[in-house]
Design an enzyme around this catalytic site. Structure first.
Site, PDB file in Angstrom:
ATOM      1  N   ASP A 165       1.013  -1.205   0.041  1.00 62.54           N
ATOM      2  CA  ASP A 165      -0.094  -0.016   0.168  1.00 62.54           C
ATOM      3  C   ASP A 165       0.963   1.387  -0.202  1.00 62.54           C
ATOM      4  OD1 ASP A 165      -2.335   1.503   0.213  1.00 62.54           O
ATOM      5  OD2 ASP A 165      -2.457   1.319   2.295  1.00 62.54           O
ATOM      6  N   HIS A 166       0.676   1.996  -1.011  1.00 59.17           N
ATOM      7  CA  HIS A 166       1.359   3.449  -0.746  1.00 59.17           C
ATOM      8  C   HIS A 166       2.843   3.426  -0.960  1.00 59.17           C
ATOM      9  CE1 HIS A 166      -2.193   6.040  -0.676  1.00 59.17           C
ATOM     10  NE2 HIS A 166      -2.568   5.213   0.530  1.00 59.17           N
ATOM     11  N   ASN A 226      -9.982   0.351  -0.389  1.00 57.40           N
ATOM     12  CA  ASN A 226      -9.261   0.467   0.777  1.00 57.40           C
ATOM     13  C   ASN A 226      -9.791   0.855   1.961  1.00 57.40           C
ATOM     14  OD1 ASN A 226      -7.272  -0.118  -1.324  1.00 57.40           O
ATOM     15  ND2 ASN A 226      -5.851   1.456  -0.685  1.00 57.40           N
ATOM     16  N   HIS A 260      -9.394   4.982  -2.452  1.00 60.15           N
ATOM     17  CA  HIS A 260      -8.452   4.960  -0.970  1.00 60.15           C
ATOM     18  C   HIS A 260      -9.627   5.803   0.010  1.00 60.15           C
ATOM     19  CE1 HIS A 260      -4.217   3.688  -1.889  1.00 60.15           C
ATOM     20  NE2 HIS A 260      -4.859   3.464  -2.892  1.00 60.15           N
ATOM     21  N   GLY A 261      -8.922   5.493   1.282  1.00 60.77           N
ATOM     22  CA  GLY A 261      -9.998   6.490   2.165  1.00 60.77           C
ATOM     23  C   GLY A 261     -11.300   6.158   2.160  1.00 60.77           C
ATOM     24  N   SER A 262     -11.676   4.723   2.023  1.00 60.28           N
ATOM     25  CA  SER A 262     -12.889   4.293   2.175  1.00 60.28           C
ATOM     26  C   SER A 262     -13.504   3.627   3.380  1.00 60.28           C
ATOM     27  CB  SER A 262     -13.013   3.400   0.968  1.00 60.28           C
ATOM     28  OG  SER A 262     -12.668   3.787  -0.178  1.00 60.28           O
ATOM     29  N   SER A 263     -13.038   4.171   4.494  1.00 64.98           N
ATOM     30  CA  SER A 263     -13.702   3.764   5.775  1.00 64.98           C
ATOM     31  C   SER A 263     -14.842   4.303   5.962  1.00 64.98           C
ATOM     32  CB  SER A 263     -12.548   3.829   7.101  1.00 64.98           C
ATOM     33  OG  SER A 263     -11.765   2.837   7.067  1.00 64.98           O
TER      34      SER A 263
END
Ligand code: G3H
Ligand code: 13P
Ligand code: ZN
Length: 344
Positions: free
Chosen positions: A83-84, A266, A223-226
């Site tokens: 990741d990243h 993600n 991304h940042g899908s919480s």
């Protein structure tokens, strides 16, 4: 079965019209939580590790835990993804370690903070693609920058200042031949994404739909899908935590994304919240306990519950046995053929 190609797994997701959660790990309990959720829901799996995770648990521990996962859950196609990745060297070291997929995040410079130029991003990503595809390894690239800085990924920008430009996205994919493309549509990493339930002004689903129209055959990554569920926030705060009120990405928006080309979703923060809430509860209710298993087991169970729920919501549940994974050698041959290994 050995660790598998992410490209093939995402091609299958595109064929089936579903999304696949990519869950971050740092330790054995998190890997176990994901694998148990996968078995329960019969889901293909993407396990991902950040640079921070690799240094926290050491690559060799992580890699061997993942080999144990493939031995113990042979029916589950499992990807190990970086990741990243912040530089070509980081990606190459992950490939050397046995990761079957890497993200070259060239949207930022190697410091992980400064937005890069398009030219830098193309050059670094292209170099990773050449190395990775020769070995059958998948590559995710990113165009546009996410917001937030709290976890070290992001330029400290608000989520809206570096949204993905659809035209640049098309050019980026053409020049790099990435297998999957992370796009910036207003999300950010961590718990504090939105100060109220996001609207079309703050979460740009229209931008995602536009990018998918122009790149219908590219697997998009959110991304940042919480979702930062209120119930998980409440458990933490009930047992002495101090989270400020906050909103994440509603699951129904992710489902809209999945209808429009999103194949990899993600999620890290939701699992962090679930584990921390469970641990706080044990500490508050049983202060006499000091065996780590007394709180790590509920923490693992809480994460498994969140992961299984996401697997069902993203649609990957039931798809673990749909296809026979190709070897990485076979994938390498297909990349050599025409750069488009499968049906997507
Ligand atoms: O992209 C961010 C993930 O949540 C990983 O975060 O760098 O703290 O391991 P981390
Ligand atoms: P969250 O912080 O929303 O879980 O995002 C995780 C992520 O994008 C990892 O790359
Ligand atoms: Zn991310």
């Amino acid at each position: 079965m050995p660790l598998v190609s992410m490209r093939q797994l995402l091609d299958e997701a595109a064929r089936g019209g579903y999304g696949v959660g990519a869950f971050n790990v740092n330790n054995m309990e998190q890997i176990q939580a994901i694998m148990e959720a996968a078995r329960e829901t019969k889901s293909p799996v993407i396990v991902q590790a950040s640079r921070g995770a690799r240094s926290y648990c050491q690559d060799r521990f992580l890699y061997h835990l993942m080999l144990a996962a493939t031995e113990l859950y042979p029916e589950i196609p499992t990807v190990l993804h970086l990741d990243h990745g912040n530089s070509v060297e980081t990606c190459k070291s992950a490939i050397a370690m046995g990761f079957t997929s890497v993200m070259m995040d060239g949207s930022l410079m190697p410091d992980g903070k400064t937005p890069s130029t398009f030219e830098y991003n193309v050059k670094a990503t292209r170099e990773v693609v050449e190395t990775a595809h020769a070995k059958g390894i998948t590559v995710e690239g990113e165009i546009g920058c996410l917001g937030g800085i709290e976890d070290g990924h992001g330029a400290g920008l608000d989520g809206l200042s570096h949204l993905t430009d659809p035209e640049q996205a098309v050019e980026f994919v053409r020049q790099t031949q990435v297998d999957a493309l992370a796009i910036a549509i207003g999300t950010s990493h961590g718990a504090y994404k939105f100060t109220q339930k996001p609207t079309g002004e703050t979460l740009k689903m229209d931008r995602l739909i536009e990018i998918h129209k122009r790149l219908p055959n590219t697997h998009l990554v959110m991304h940042g899908s919480s979702s930062v569920p209120k119930e998980l926030q409440d458990i933490i705060n009930q047992y002495g935590g101090k989270l400020r009120p906050t909103w994440g990405v509603p699951v129904e928006e992710i489902q809209l994304g999945i209808k429009n080309g999103v194949r990899k979703v993600n999620v890290d923060t939701d699992n962090r919240l679930a584990m921390t809430g469970a641990i706080r509860k044990v500490f508050a209710e049983k202060p006499e306990e000091f065996d780590p298993r007394s709180y790590l087991k509920p923490a693992r169970d809480a994460m498994k519950k969140v992961v299984a729920q996401r697997m069902t919501q993203f649609g990957q549940a039931g798809h673990a046995g749909d296809y026979a994974p190709l070897s990485l050698e076979e994938m390498a041959k297909r990349y050599q053929g025409n750069g488009k290994p499968l049906a997507a």
